[in-house]
Design a protein around this motif. Structure first.
Motif, PDB file in Angstrom:
ATOM      1  N   GLY A 271       0.812  -1.211   0.000  1.00  0.00           N
ATOM      2  CA  GLY A 271       0.000   0.000   0.000  1.00  0.00           C
ATOM      3  C   GLY A 271       0.842   1.256   0.000  1.00  0.00           C
ATOM      4  O   GLY A 271       0.594   2.198  -0.777  1.00  0.00           O
ATOM      5  N   LEU A 272       1.860   1.302   0.848  1.00  0.00           N
ATOM      6  CA  LEU A 272       2.722   2.481   0.926  1.00  0.00           C
ATOM      7  C   LEU A 272       3.507   2.673  -0.368  1.00  0.00           C
ATOM      8  O   LEU A 272       3.719   3.817  -0.810  1.00  0.00           O
ATOM      9  N   SER A 273       3.940   1.585  -0.991  1.00  0.00           N
ATOM     10  CA  SER A 273       4.669   1.686  -2.258  1.00  0.00           C
ATOM     11  C   SER A 273       3.792   2.265  -3.358  1.00  0.00           C
ATOM     12  O   SER A 273       4.228   3.116  -4.137  1.00  0.00           O
ATOM     13  N   LEU A 274       2.538   1.809  -3.430  1.00  0.00           N
ATOM     14  CA  LEU A 274       1.623   2.333  -4.448  1.00  0.00           C
ATOM     15  C   LEU A 274       1.354   3.816  -4.227  1.00  0.00           C
ATOM     16  O   LEU A 274       1.282   4.587  -5.192  1.00  0.00           O
ATOM     17  N   CYS A 275       1.205   4.213  -2.981  1.00  0.00           N
ATOM     18  CA  CYS A 275       1.000   5.636  -2.677  1.00  0.00           C
ATOM     19  C   CYS A 275       2.201   6.457  -3.122  1.00  0.00           C
ATOM     20  O   CYS A 275       2.062   7.538  -3.715  1.00  0.00           O
ATOM     21  N   TRP A 276       3.394   5.958  -2.834  1.00  0.00           N
ATOM     22  CA  TRP A 276       4.627   6.678  -3.165  1.00  0.00           C
ATOM     23  C   TRP A 276       4.781   6.843  -4.680  1.00  0.00           C
ATOM     24  O   TRP A 276       5.109   7.921  -5.173  1.00  0.00           O
ATOM     25  N   VAL A 277       4.531   5.767  -5.433  1.00  0.00           N
ATOM     26  CA  VAL A 277       4.658   5.815  -6.884  1.00  0.00           C
ATOM     27  C   VAL A 277       3.623   6.758  -7.496  1.00  0.00           C
ATOM     28  O   VAL A 277       3.891   7.443  -8.491  1.00  0.00           O
ATOM     29  N   ALA A 278       2.440   6.825  -6.903  1.00  0.00           N
ATOM     30  CA  ALA A 278       1.389   7.698  -7.426  1.00  0.00           C
ATOM     31  C   ALA A 278       1.809   9.159  -7.383  1.00  0.00           C
ATOM     32  O   ALA A 278       1.537   9.923  -8.319  1.00  0.00           O
ATOM     33  N   VAL A 279       2.480   9.563  -6.318  1.00  0.00           N
ATOM     34  CA  VAL A 279       2.881  10.962  -6.167  1.00  0.00           C
ATOM     35  C   VAL A 279       3.842  11.374  -7.273  1.00  0.00           C
ATOM     36  O   VAL A 279       3.866  12.534  -7.696  1.00  0.00           O
ATOM     37  N   GLU A 280       4.626  10.433  -7.770  1.00  0.00           N
ATOM     38  CA  GLU A 280       5.574  10.711  -8.855  1.00  0.00           C
ATOM     39  C   GLU A 280       4.877  11.336 -10.053  1.00  0.00           C
ATOM     40  O   GLU A 280       5.422  12.220 -10.723  1.00  0.00           O
ATOM     41  N   LYS A 281       3.655  10.895 -10.336  1.00  0.00           N
ATOM     42  CA  LYS A 281       2.934  11.376 -11.509  1.00  0.00           C
ATOM     43  C   LYS A 281       2.460  12.817 -11.347  1.00  0.00           C
ATOM     44  O   LYS A 281       2.230  13.511 -12.330  1.00  0.00           O
ATOM     45  N   TRP A 282       2.294  13.264 -10.098  1.00  0.00           N
ATOM     46  CA  TRP A 282       1.958  14.668  -9.856  1.00  0.00           C
ATOM     47  C   TRP A 282       3.198  15.556  -9.914  1.00  0.00           C
ATOM     48  O   TRP A 282       3.144  16.661 -10.422  1.00  0.00           O
ATOM     49  N   VAL A 283       4.294  15.059  -9.381  1.00  0.00           N
ATOM     50  CA  VAL A 283       5.517  15.854  -9.302  1.00  0.00           C
ATOM     51  C   VAL A 283       6.214  15.934 -10.659  1.00  0.00           C
ATOM     52  O   VAL A 283       6.811  16.948 -10.997  1.00  0.00           O
ATOM     53  N   TYR A 284       6.134  14.861 -11.463  1.00  0.00           N
ATOM     54  CA  TYR A 284       6.750  14.835 -12.795  1.00  0.00           C
ATOM     55  C   TYR A 284       5.692  14.525 -13.859  1.00  0.00           C
ATOM     56  O   TYR A 284       5.786  13.526 -14.574  1.00  0.00           O
ATOM     57  N   PRO A 285       4.687  15.359 -14.006  1.00  0.00           N
ATOM     58  CA  PRO A 285       3.581  15.033 -14.927  1.00  0.00           C
ATOM     59  C   PRO A 285       4.002  14.974 -16.391  1.00  0.00           C
ATOM     60  O   PRO A 285       3.394  14.242 -17.178  1.00  0.00           O
ATOM     61  N   HIS A 286       5.050  15.730 -16.772  1.00  0.00           N
ATOM     62  CA  HIS A 286       5.454  15.733 -18.179  1.00  0.00           C
ATOM     63  C   HIS A 286       5.941  14.367 -18.639  1.00  0.00           C
ATOM     64  O   HIS A 286       5.821  14.025 -19.817  1.00  0.00           O
ATOM     65  N   LEU A 287       6.478  13.560 -17.707  1.00  0.00           N
ATOM     66  CA  LEU A 287       6.914  12.211 -18.067  1.00  0.00           C
ATOM     67  C   LEU A 287       5.725  11.344 -18.452  1.00  0.00           C
ATOM     68  O   LEU A 287       5.777  10.574 -19.418  1.00  0.00           O
ATOM     69  N   THR A 288       4.645  11.472 -17.700  1.00  0.00           N
ATOM     70  CA  THR A 288       3.447  10.685 -17.990  1.00  0.00           C
ATOM     71  C   THR A 288       2.757  11.187 -19.254  1.00  0.00           C
ATOM     72  O   THR A 288       2.196  10.389 -20.016  1.00  0.00           O
ATOM     73  N   VAL A 289       2.791  12.503 -19.489  1.00  0.00           N
ATOM     74  CA  VAL A 289       2.226  13.058 -20.722  1.00  0.00           C
ATOM     75  C   VAL A 289       2.941  12.463 -21.936  1.00  0.00           C
ATOM     76  O   VAL A 289       2.311  12.089 -22.938  1.00  0.00           O
ATOM     77  N   GLU A 290       4.276  12.356 -21.829  1.00  0.00           N
ATOM     78  CA  GLU A 290       5.052  11.753 -22.915  1.00  0.00           C
ATOM     79  C   GLU A 290       4.608  10.321 -23.186  1.00  0.00           C
ATOM     80  O   GLU A 290       4.440   9.916 -24.348  1.00  0.00           O
ATOM     81  N   ILE A 291       4.389   9.555 -22.111  1.00  0.00           N
ATOM     82  CA  ILE A 291       3.972   8.165 -22.255  1.00  0.00           C
ATOM     83  C   ILE A 291       2.590   8.079 -22.895  1.00  0.00           C
ATOM     84  O   ILE A 291       2.333   7.235 -23.758  1.00  0.00           O
ATOM     85  N   ILE A 292       1.700   8.943 -22.493  1.00  0.00           N
ATOM     86  CA  ILE A 292       0.341   8.954 -23.041  1.00  0.00           C
ATOM     87  C   ILE A 292       0.369   9.191 -24.548  1.00  0.00           C
ATOM     88  O   ILE A 292      -0.306   8.495 -25.320  1.00  0.00           O
ATOM     89  N   HIS A 293       1.178  10.162 -24.974  1.00  0.00           N
ATOM     90  CA  HIS A 293       1.261  10.465 -26.407  1.00  0.00           C
ATOM     91  C   HIS A 293       1.984   9.368 -27.180  1.00  0.00           C
ATOM     92  O   HIS A 293       1.553   8.972 -28.271  1.00  0.00           O
ATOM     93  N   HIS A 294       3.071   8.843 -26.607  1.00  0.00           N
ATOM     94  CA  HIS A 294       3.891   7.866 -27.332  1.00  0.00           C
ATOM     95  C   HIS A 294       3.191   6.521 -27.463  1.00  0.00           C
ATOM     96  O   HIS A 294       3.299   5.846 -28.500  1.00  0.00           O
ATOM     97  N   HIS A 295       2.483   6.107 -26.410  1.00  0.00           N
ATOM     98  CA  HIS A 295       1.823   4.805 -26.418  1.00  0.00           C
ATOM     99  C   HIS A 295       0.332   4.899 -26.731  1.00  0.00           C
ATOM    100  O   HIS A 295      -0.377   3.887 -26.652  1.00  0.00           O
ATOM    101  N   HIS A 296      -0.130   6.098 -27.055  1.00  0.00           N
ATOM    102  CA  HIS A 296      -1.534   6.308 -27.415  1.00  0.00           C
ATOM    103  C   HIS A 296      -2.479   5.784 -26.333  1.00  0.00           C
ATOM    104  O   HIS A 296      -3.447   5.054 -26.611  1.00  0.00           O
ATOM    105  N   VAL A 297      -2.166   6.132 -25.097  1.00  0.00           N
ATOM    106  CA  VAL A 297      -2.987   5.705 -23.967  1.00  0.00           C
ATOM    107  C   VAL A 297      -4.323   6.461 -24.001  1.00  0.00           C
ATOM    108  O   VAL A 297      -4.333   7.689 -24.100  1.00  0.00           O
ATOM    109  N   PRO A 298      -5.449   5.758 -23.939  1.00  0.00           N
ATOM    110  CA  PRO A 298      -6.744   6.445 -23.948  1.00  0.00           C
ATOM    111  C   PRO A 298      -6.946   7.284 -22.691  1.00  0.00           C
ATOM    112  O   PRO A 298      -6.642   6.838 -21.586  1.00  0.00           O
ATOM    113  N   THR A 299      -7.434   8.504 -22.863  1.00  0.00           N
ATOM    114  CA  THR A 299      -7.697   9.391 -21.719  1.00  0.00           C
ATOM    115  C   THR A 299      -9.186   9.618 -21.504  1.00  0.00           C
ATOM    116  O   THR A 299      -9.564  10.463 -20.688  1.00  0.00           O
ATOM    117  N   PHE A 300     -10.018   8.880 -22.249  1.00  0.00           N
ATOM    118  CA  PHE A 300     -11.473   8.898 -22.055  1.00  0.00           C
ATOM    119  C   PHE A 300     -12.062  10.304 -22.149  1.00  0.00           C
ATOM    120  O   PHE A 300     -12.977  10.665 -21.416  1.00  0.00           O
TER     121      PHE A 300
END
Length: 332
Positions: free
Chosen positions: A195-224
């Protein structure tokens, strides 16, 4: 199933759906991490969504008991409980399989932790060989060997990075204390560590959002239909929620099944790297599906009054969220 029983179940599944977009960003991003300014993280949407989630989780303590009264769920619970004697074997041999997948991809614990020397490869294979020996002494020796590997990786990457995979310490702990007086603490430790590990990893996406944006565009992840920046906030909240529910003891078998299915779906987007990286999480979630929370005295159980439970879960969510975000941002 009655209509009023179906609606909460569907709602719970839909609210967790964004987790299908979550791969571990460090495995797939190519850009250099740049920390987002705190004022760009704590937007009005972020704060309002956090408040909404806090209230929702408080109400969840009342919804889940009603879901558990559904006949087919009760029948499934009894069936799964009959496999509890297999849980430690699943963890033991599941860990061995995870290590095999990792060493075959020249990594250990996670795809970004590359194995660079032959002695490391030999060490991992020896650990696997000892781990598959069907005796609790061998299991303890293998767990100590895993601990040495973990400390070695810790020395290479640092505490901040290794916290993403803190659940491996919990796994090592469970394997080490098997067949001892402390054995009953094993699976609660696994819940807490995961549980604590999942919480910790989740915060990464708020602090470094541009990394996740790159993944969304590169892998064509659906954003609904959501903008990527908004979707990232929501998806990270869902991952954080799953971790939080594990810690407070609300995530029961029904939600474990949902989360497992959604993690499996991520492999259709991210492929083999996702399999290697998340295989151990799948094993842990499988154990949670079998075990439920029967062995775990969750913090929320301290309260018997309905209002007290709602307030406890809601306020503790806000406190936990604030603490994780503050610590991560400070040391990122």
């Amino acid at each position: 199933m009655k209509k009023k029983q179906i609606i909460p179940a569907i709602f719970l599944i839909l609210i967790i759906t964004p987790v299908t977009a979550l791969g571990h960003v460090k495995w797939f991003a190519t850009q250099t991490p740049v920390k987002e300014p705190i004022e760009n993280i704590l937007t009005p949407f972020f704060l309002l969504f956090a408040l909404f989630i806090a209230i929702l989780l408080g109400l969840l303590t009342q919804v889940l008991p009603k879901l558990m009264k559904i006949a087919w769920i009760q029948k499934t619970e009894k069936k799964l409980a009959s496999y509890r004697h297999l849980s430690r074997y699943i963890l033991k041999y599941g860990t061995a399989i995870a290590l095999i997948l990792q060493v075959l991809s020249s990594s250990v614990f996670a795809p970004e932790f590359k194995v660079t020397t032959m002695w490391e490869i030999y060490w991992i294979w020896i650990t696997i060989a000892i781990l598959v020996i069907p005796h609790h002494i061998a299991t303890k020796i293998a767990s100590l060997s895993l601990l040495v590997l973990f400390i070695k990786v810790l020395g290479n990457v640092g505490l901040f990075h290794i916290l993403d995979y803190g659940y491996y310490l919990a796994i090592i702990g469970v394997l080490l204390i098997g067949k001892t007086k402390l054995e009953e603490w094993g699976f609660p430790l696994l819940y807490l560590g995961t549980g604590l590990s999942l919480c910790w990893v989740a915060v990464e996406k708020w602090v470094y959002p541009h990394l996740t944006v790159e993944i969304i565009h590169h892998h064509h992840v659906p954003t609904f239909g959501f903008e990527p920046e908004v979707f990232i906030v929501m998806a990270a909240f869902i991952e954080f929620i799953v971790g939080y529910l594990l810690v407070v003891g609300i995530l029961n078998r029904v939600l474990s099944v949902v989360v497992t299915i959604l993690f499996v779906l991520t492999t259709t987007i991210f492929g083999y790297t996702e399999v290697v990286g998340h295989f151990m999480i799948h094993i842990v979630l499988l154990i949670f599906i079998i075990e439920g929370v029967s062995f775990y005295h969750p913090p929320v159980a301290m309260h018997t009054n309905i209002l007290n439970k709602v307030i406890f879960v809601s306020l503790n969510f806000i406190f936990t969220l604030s603490t994780f975000l503050l610590i991560y941002y400070r040391f990122a």
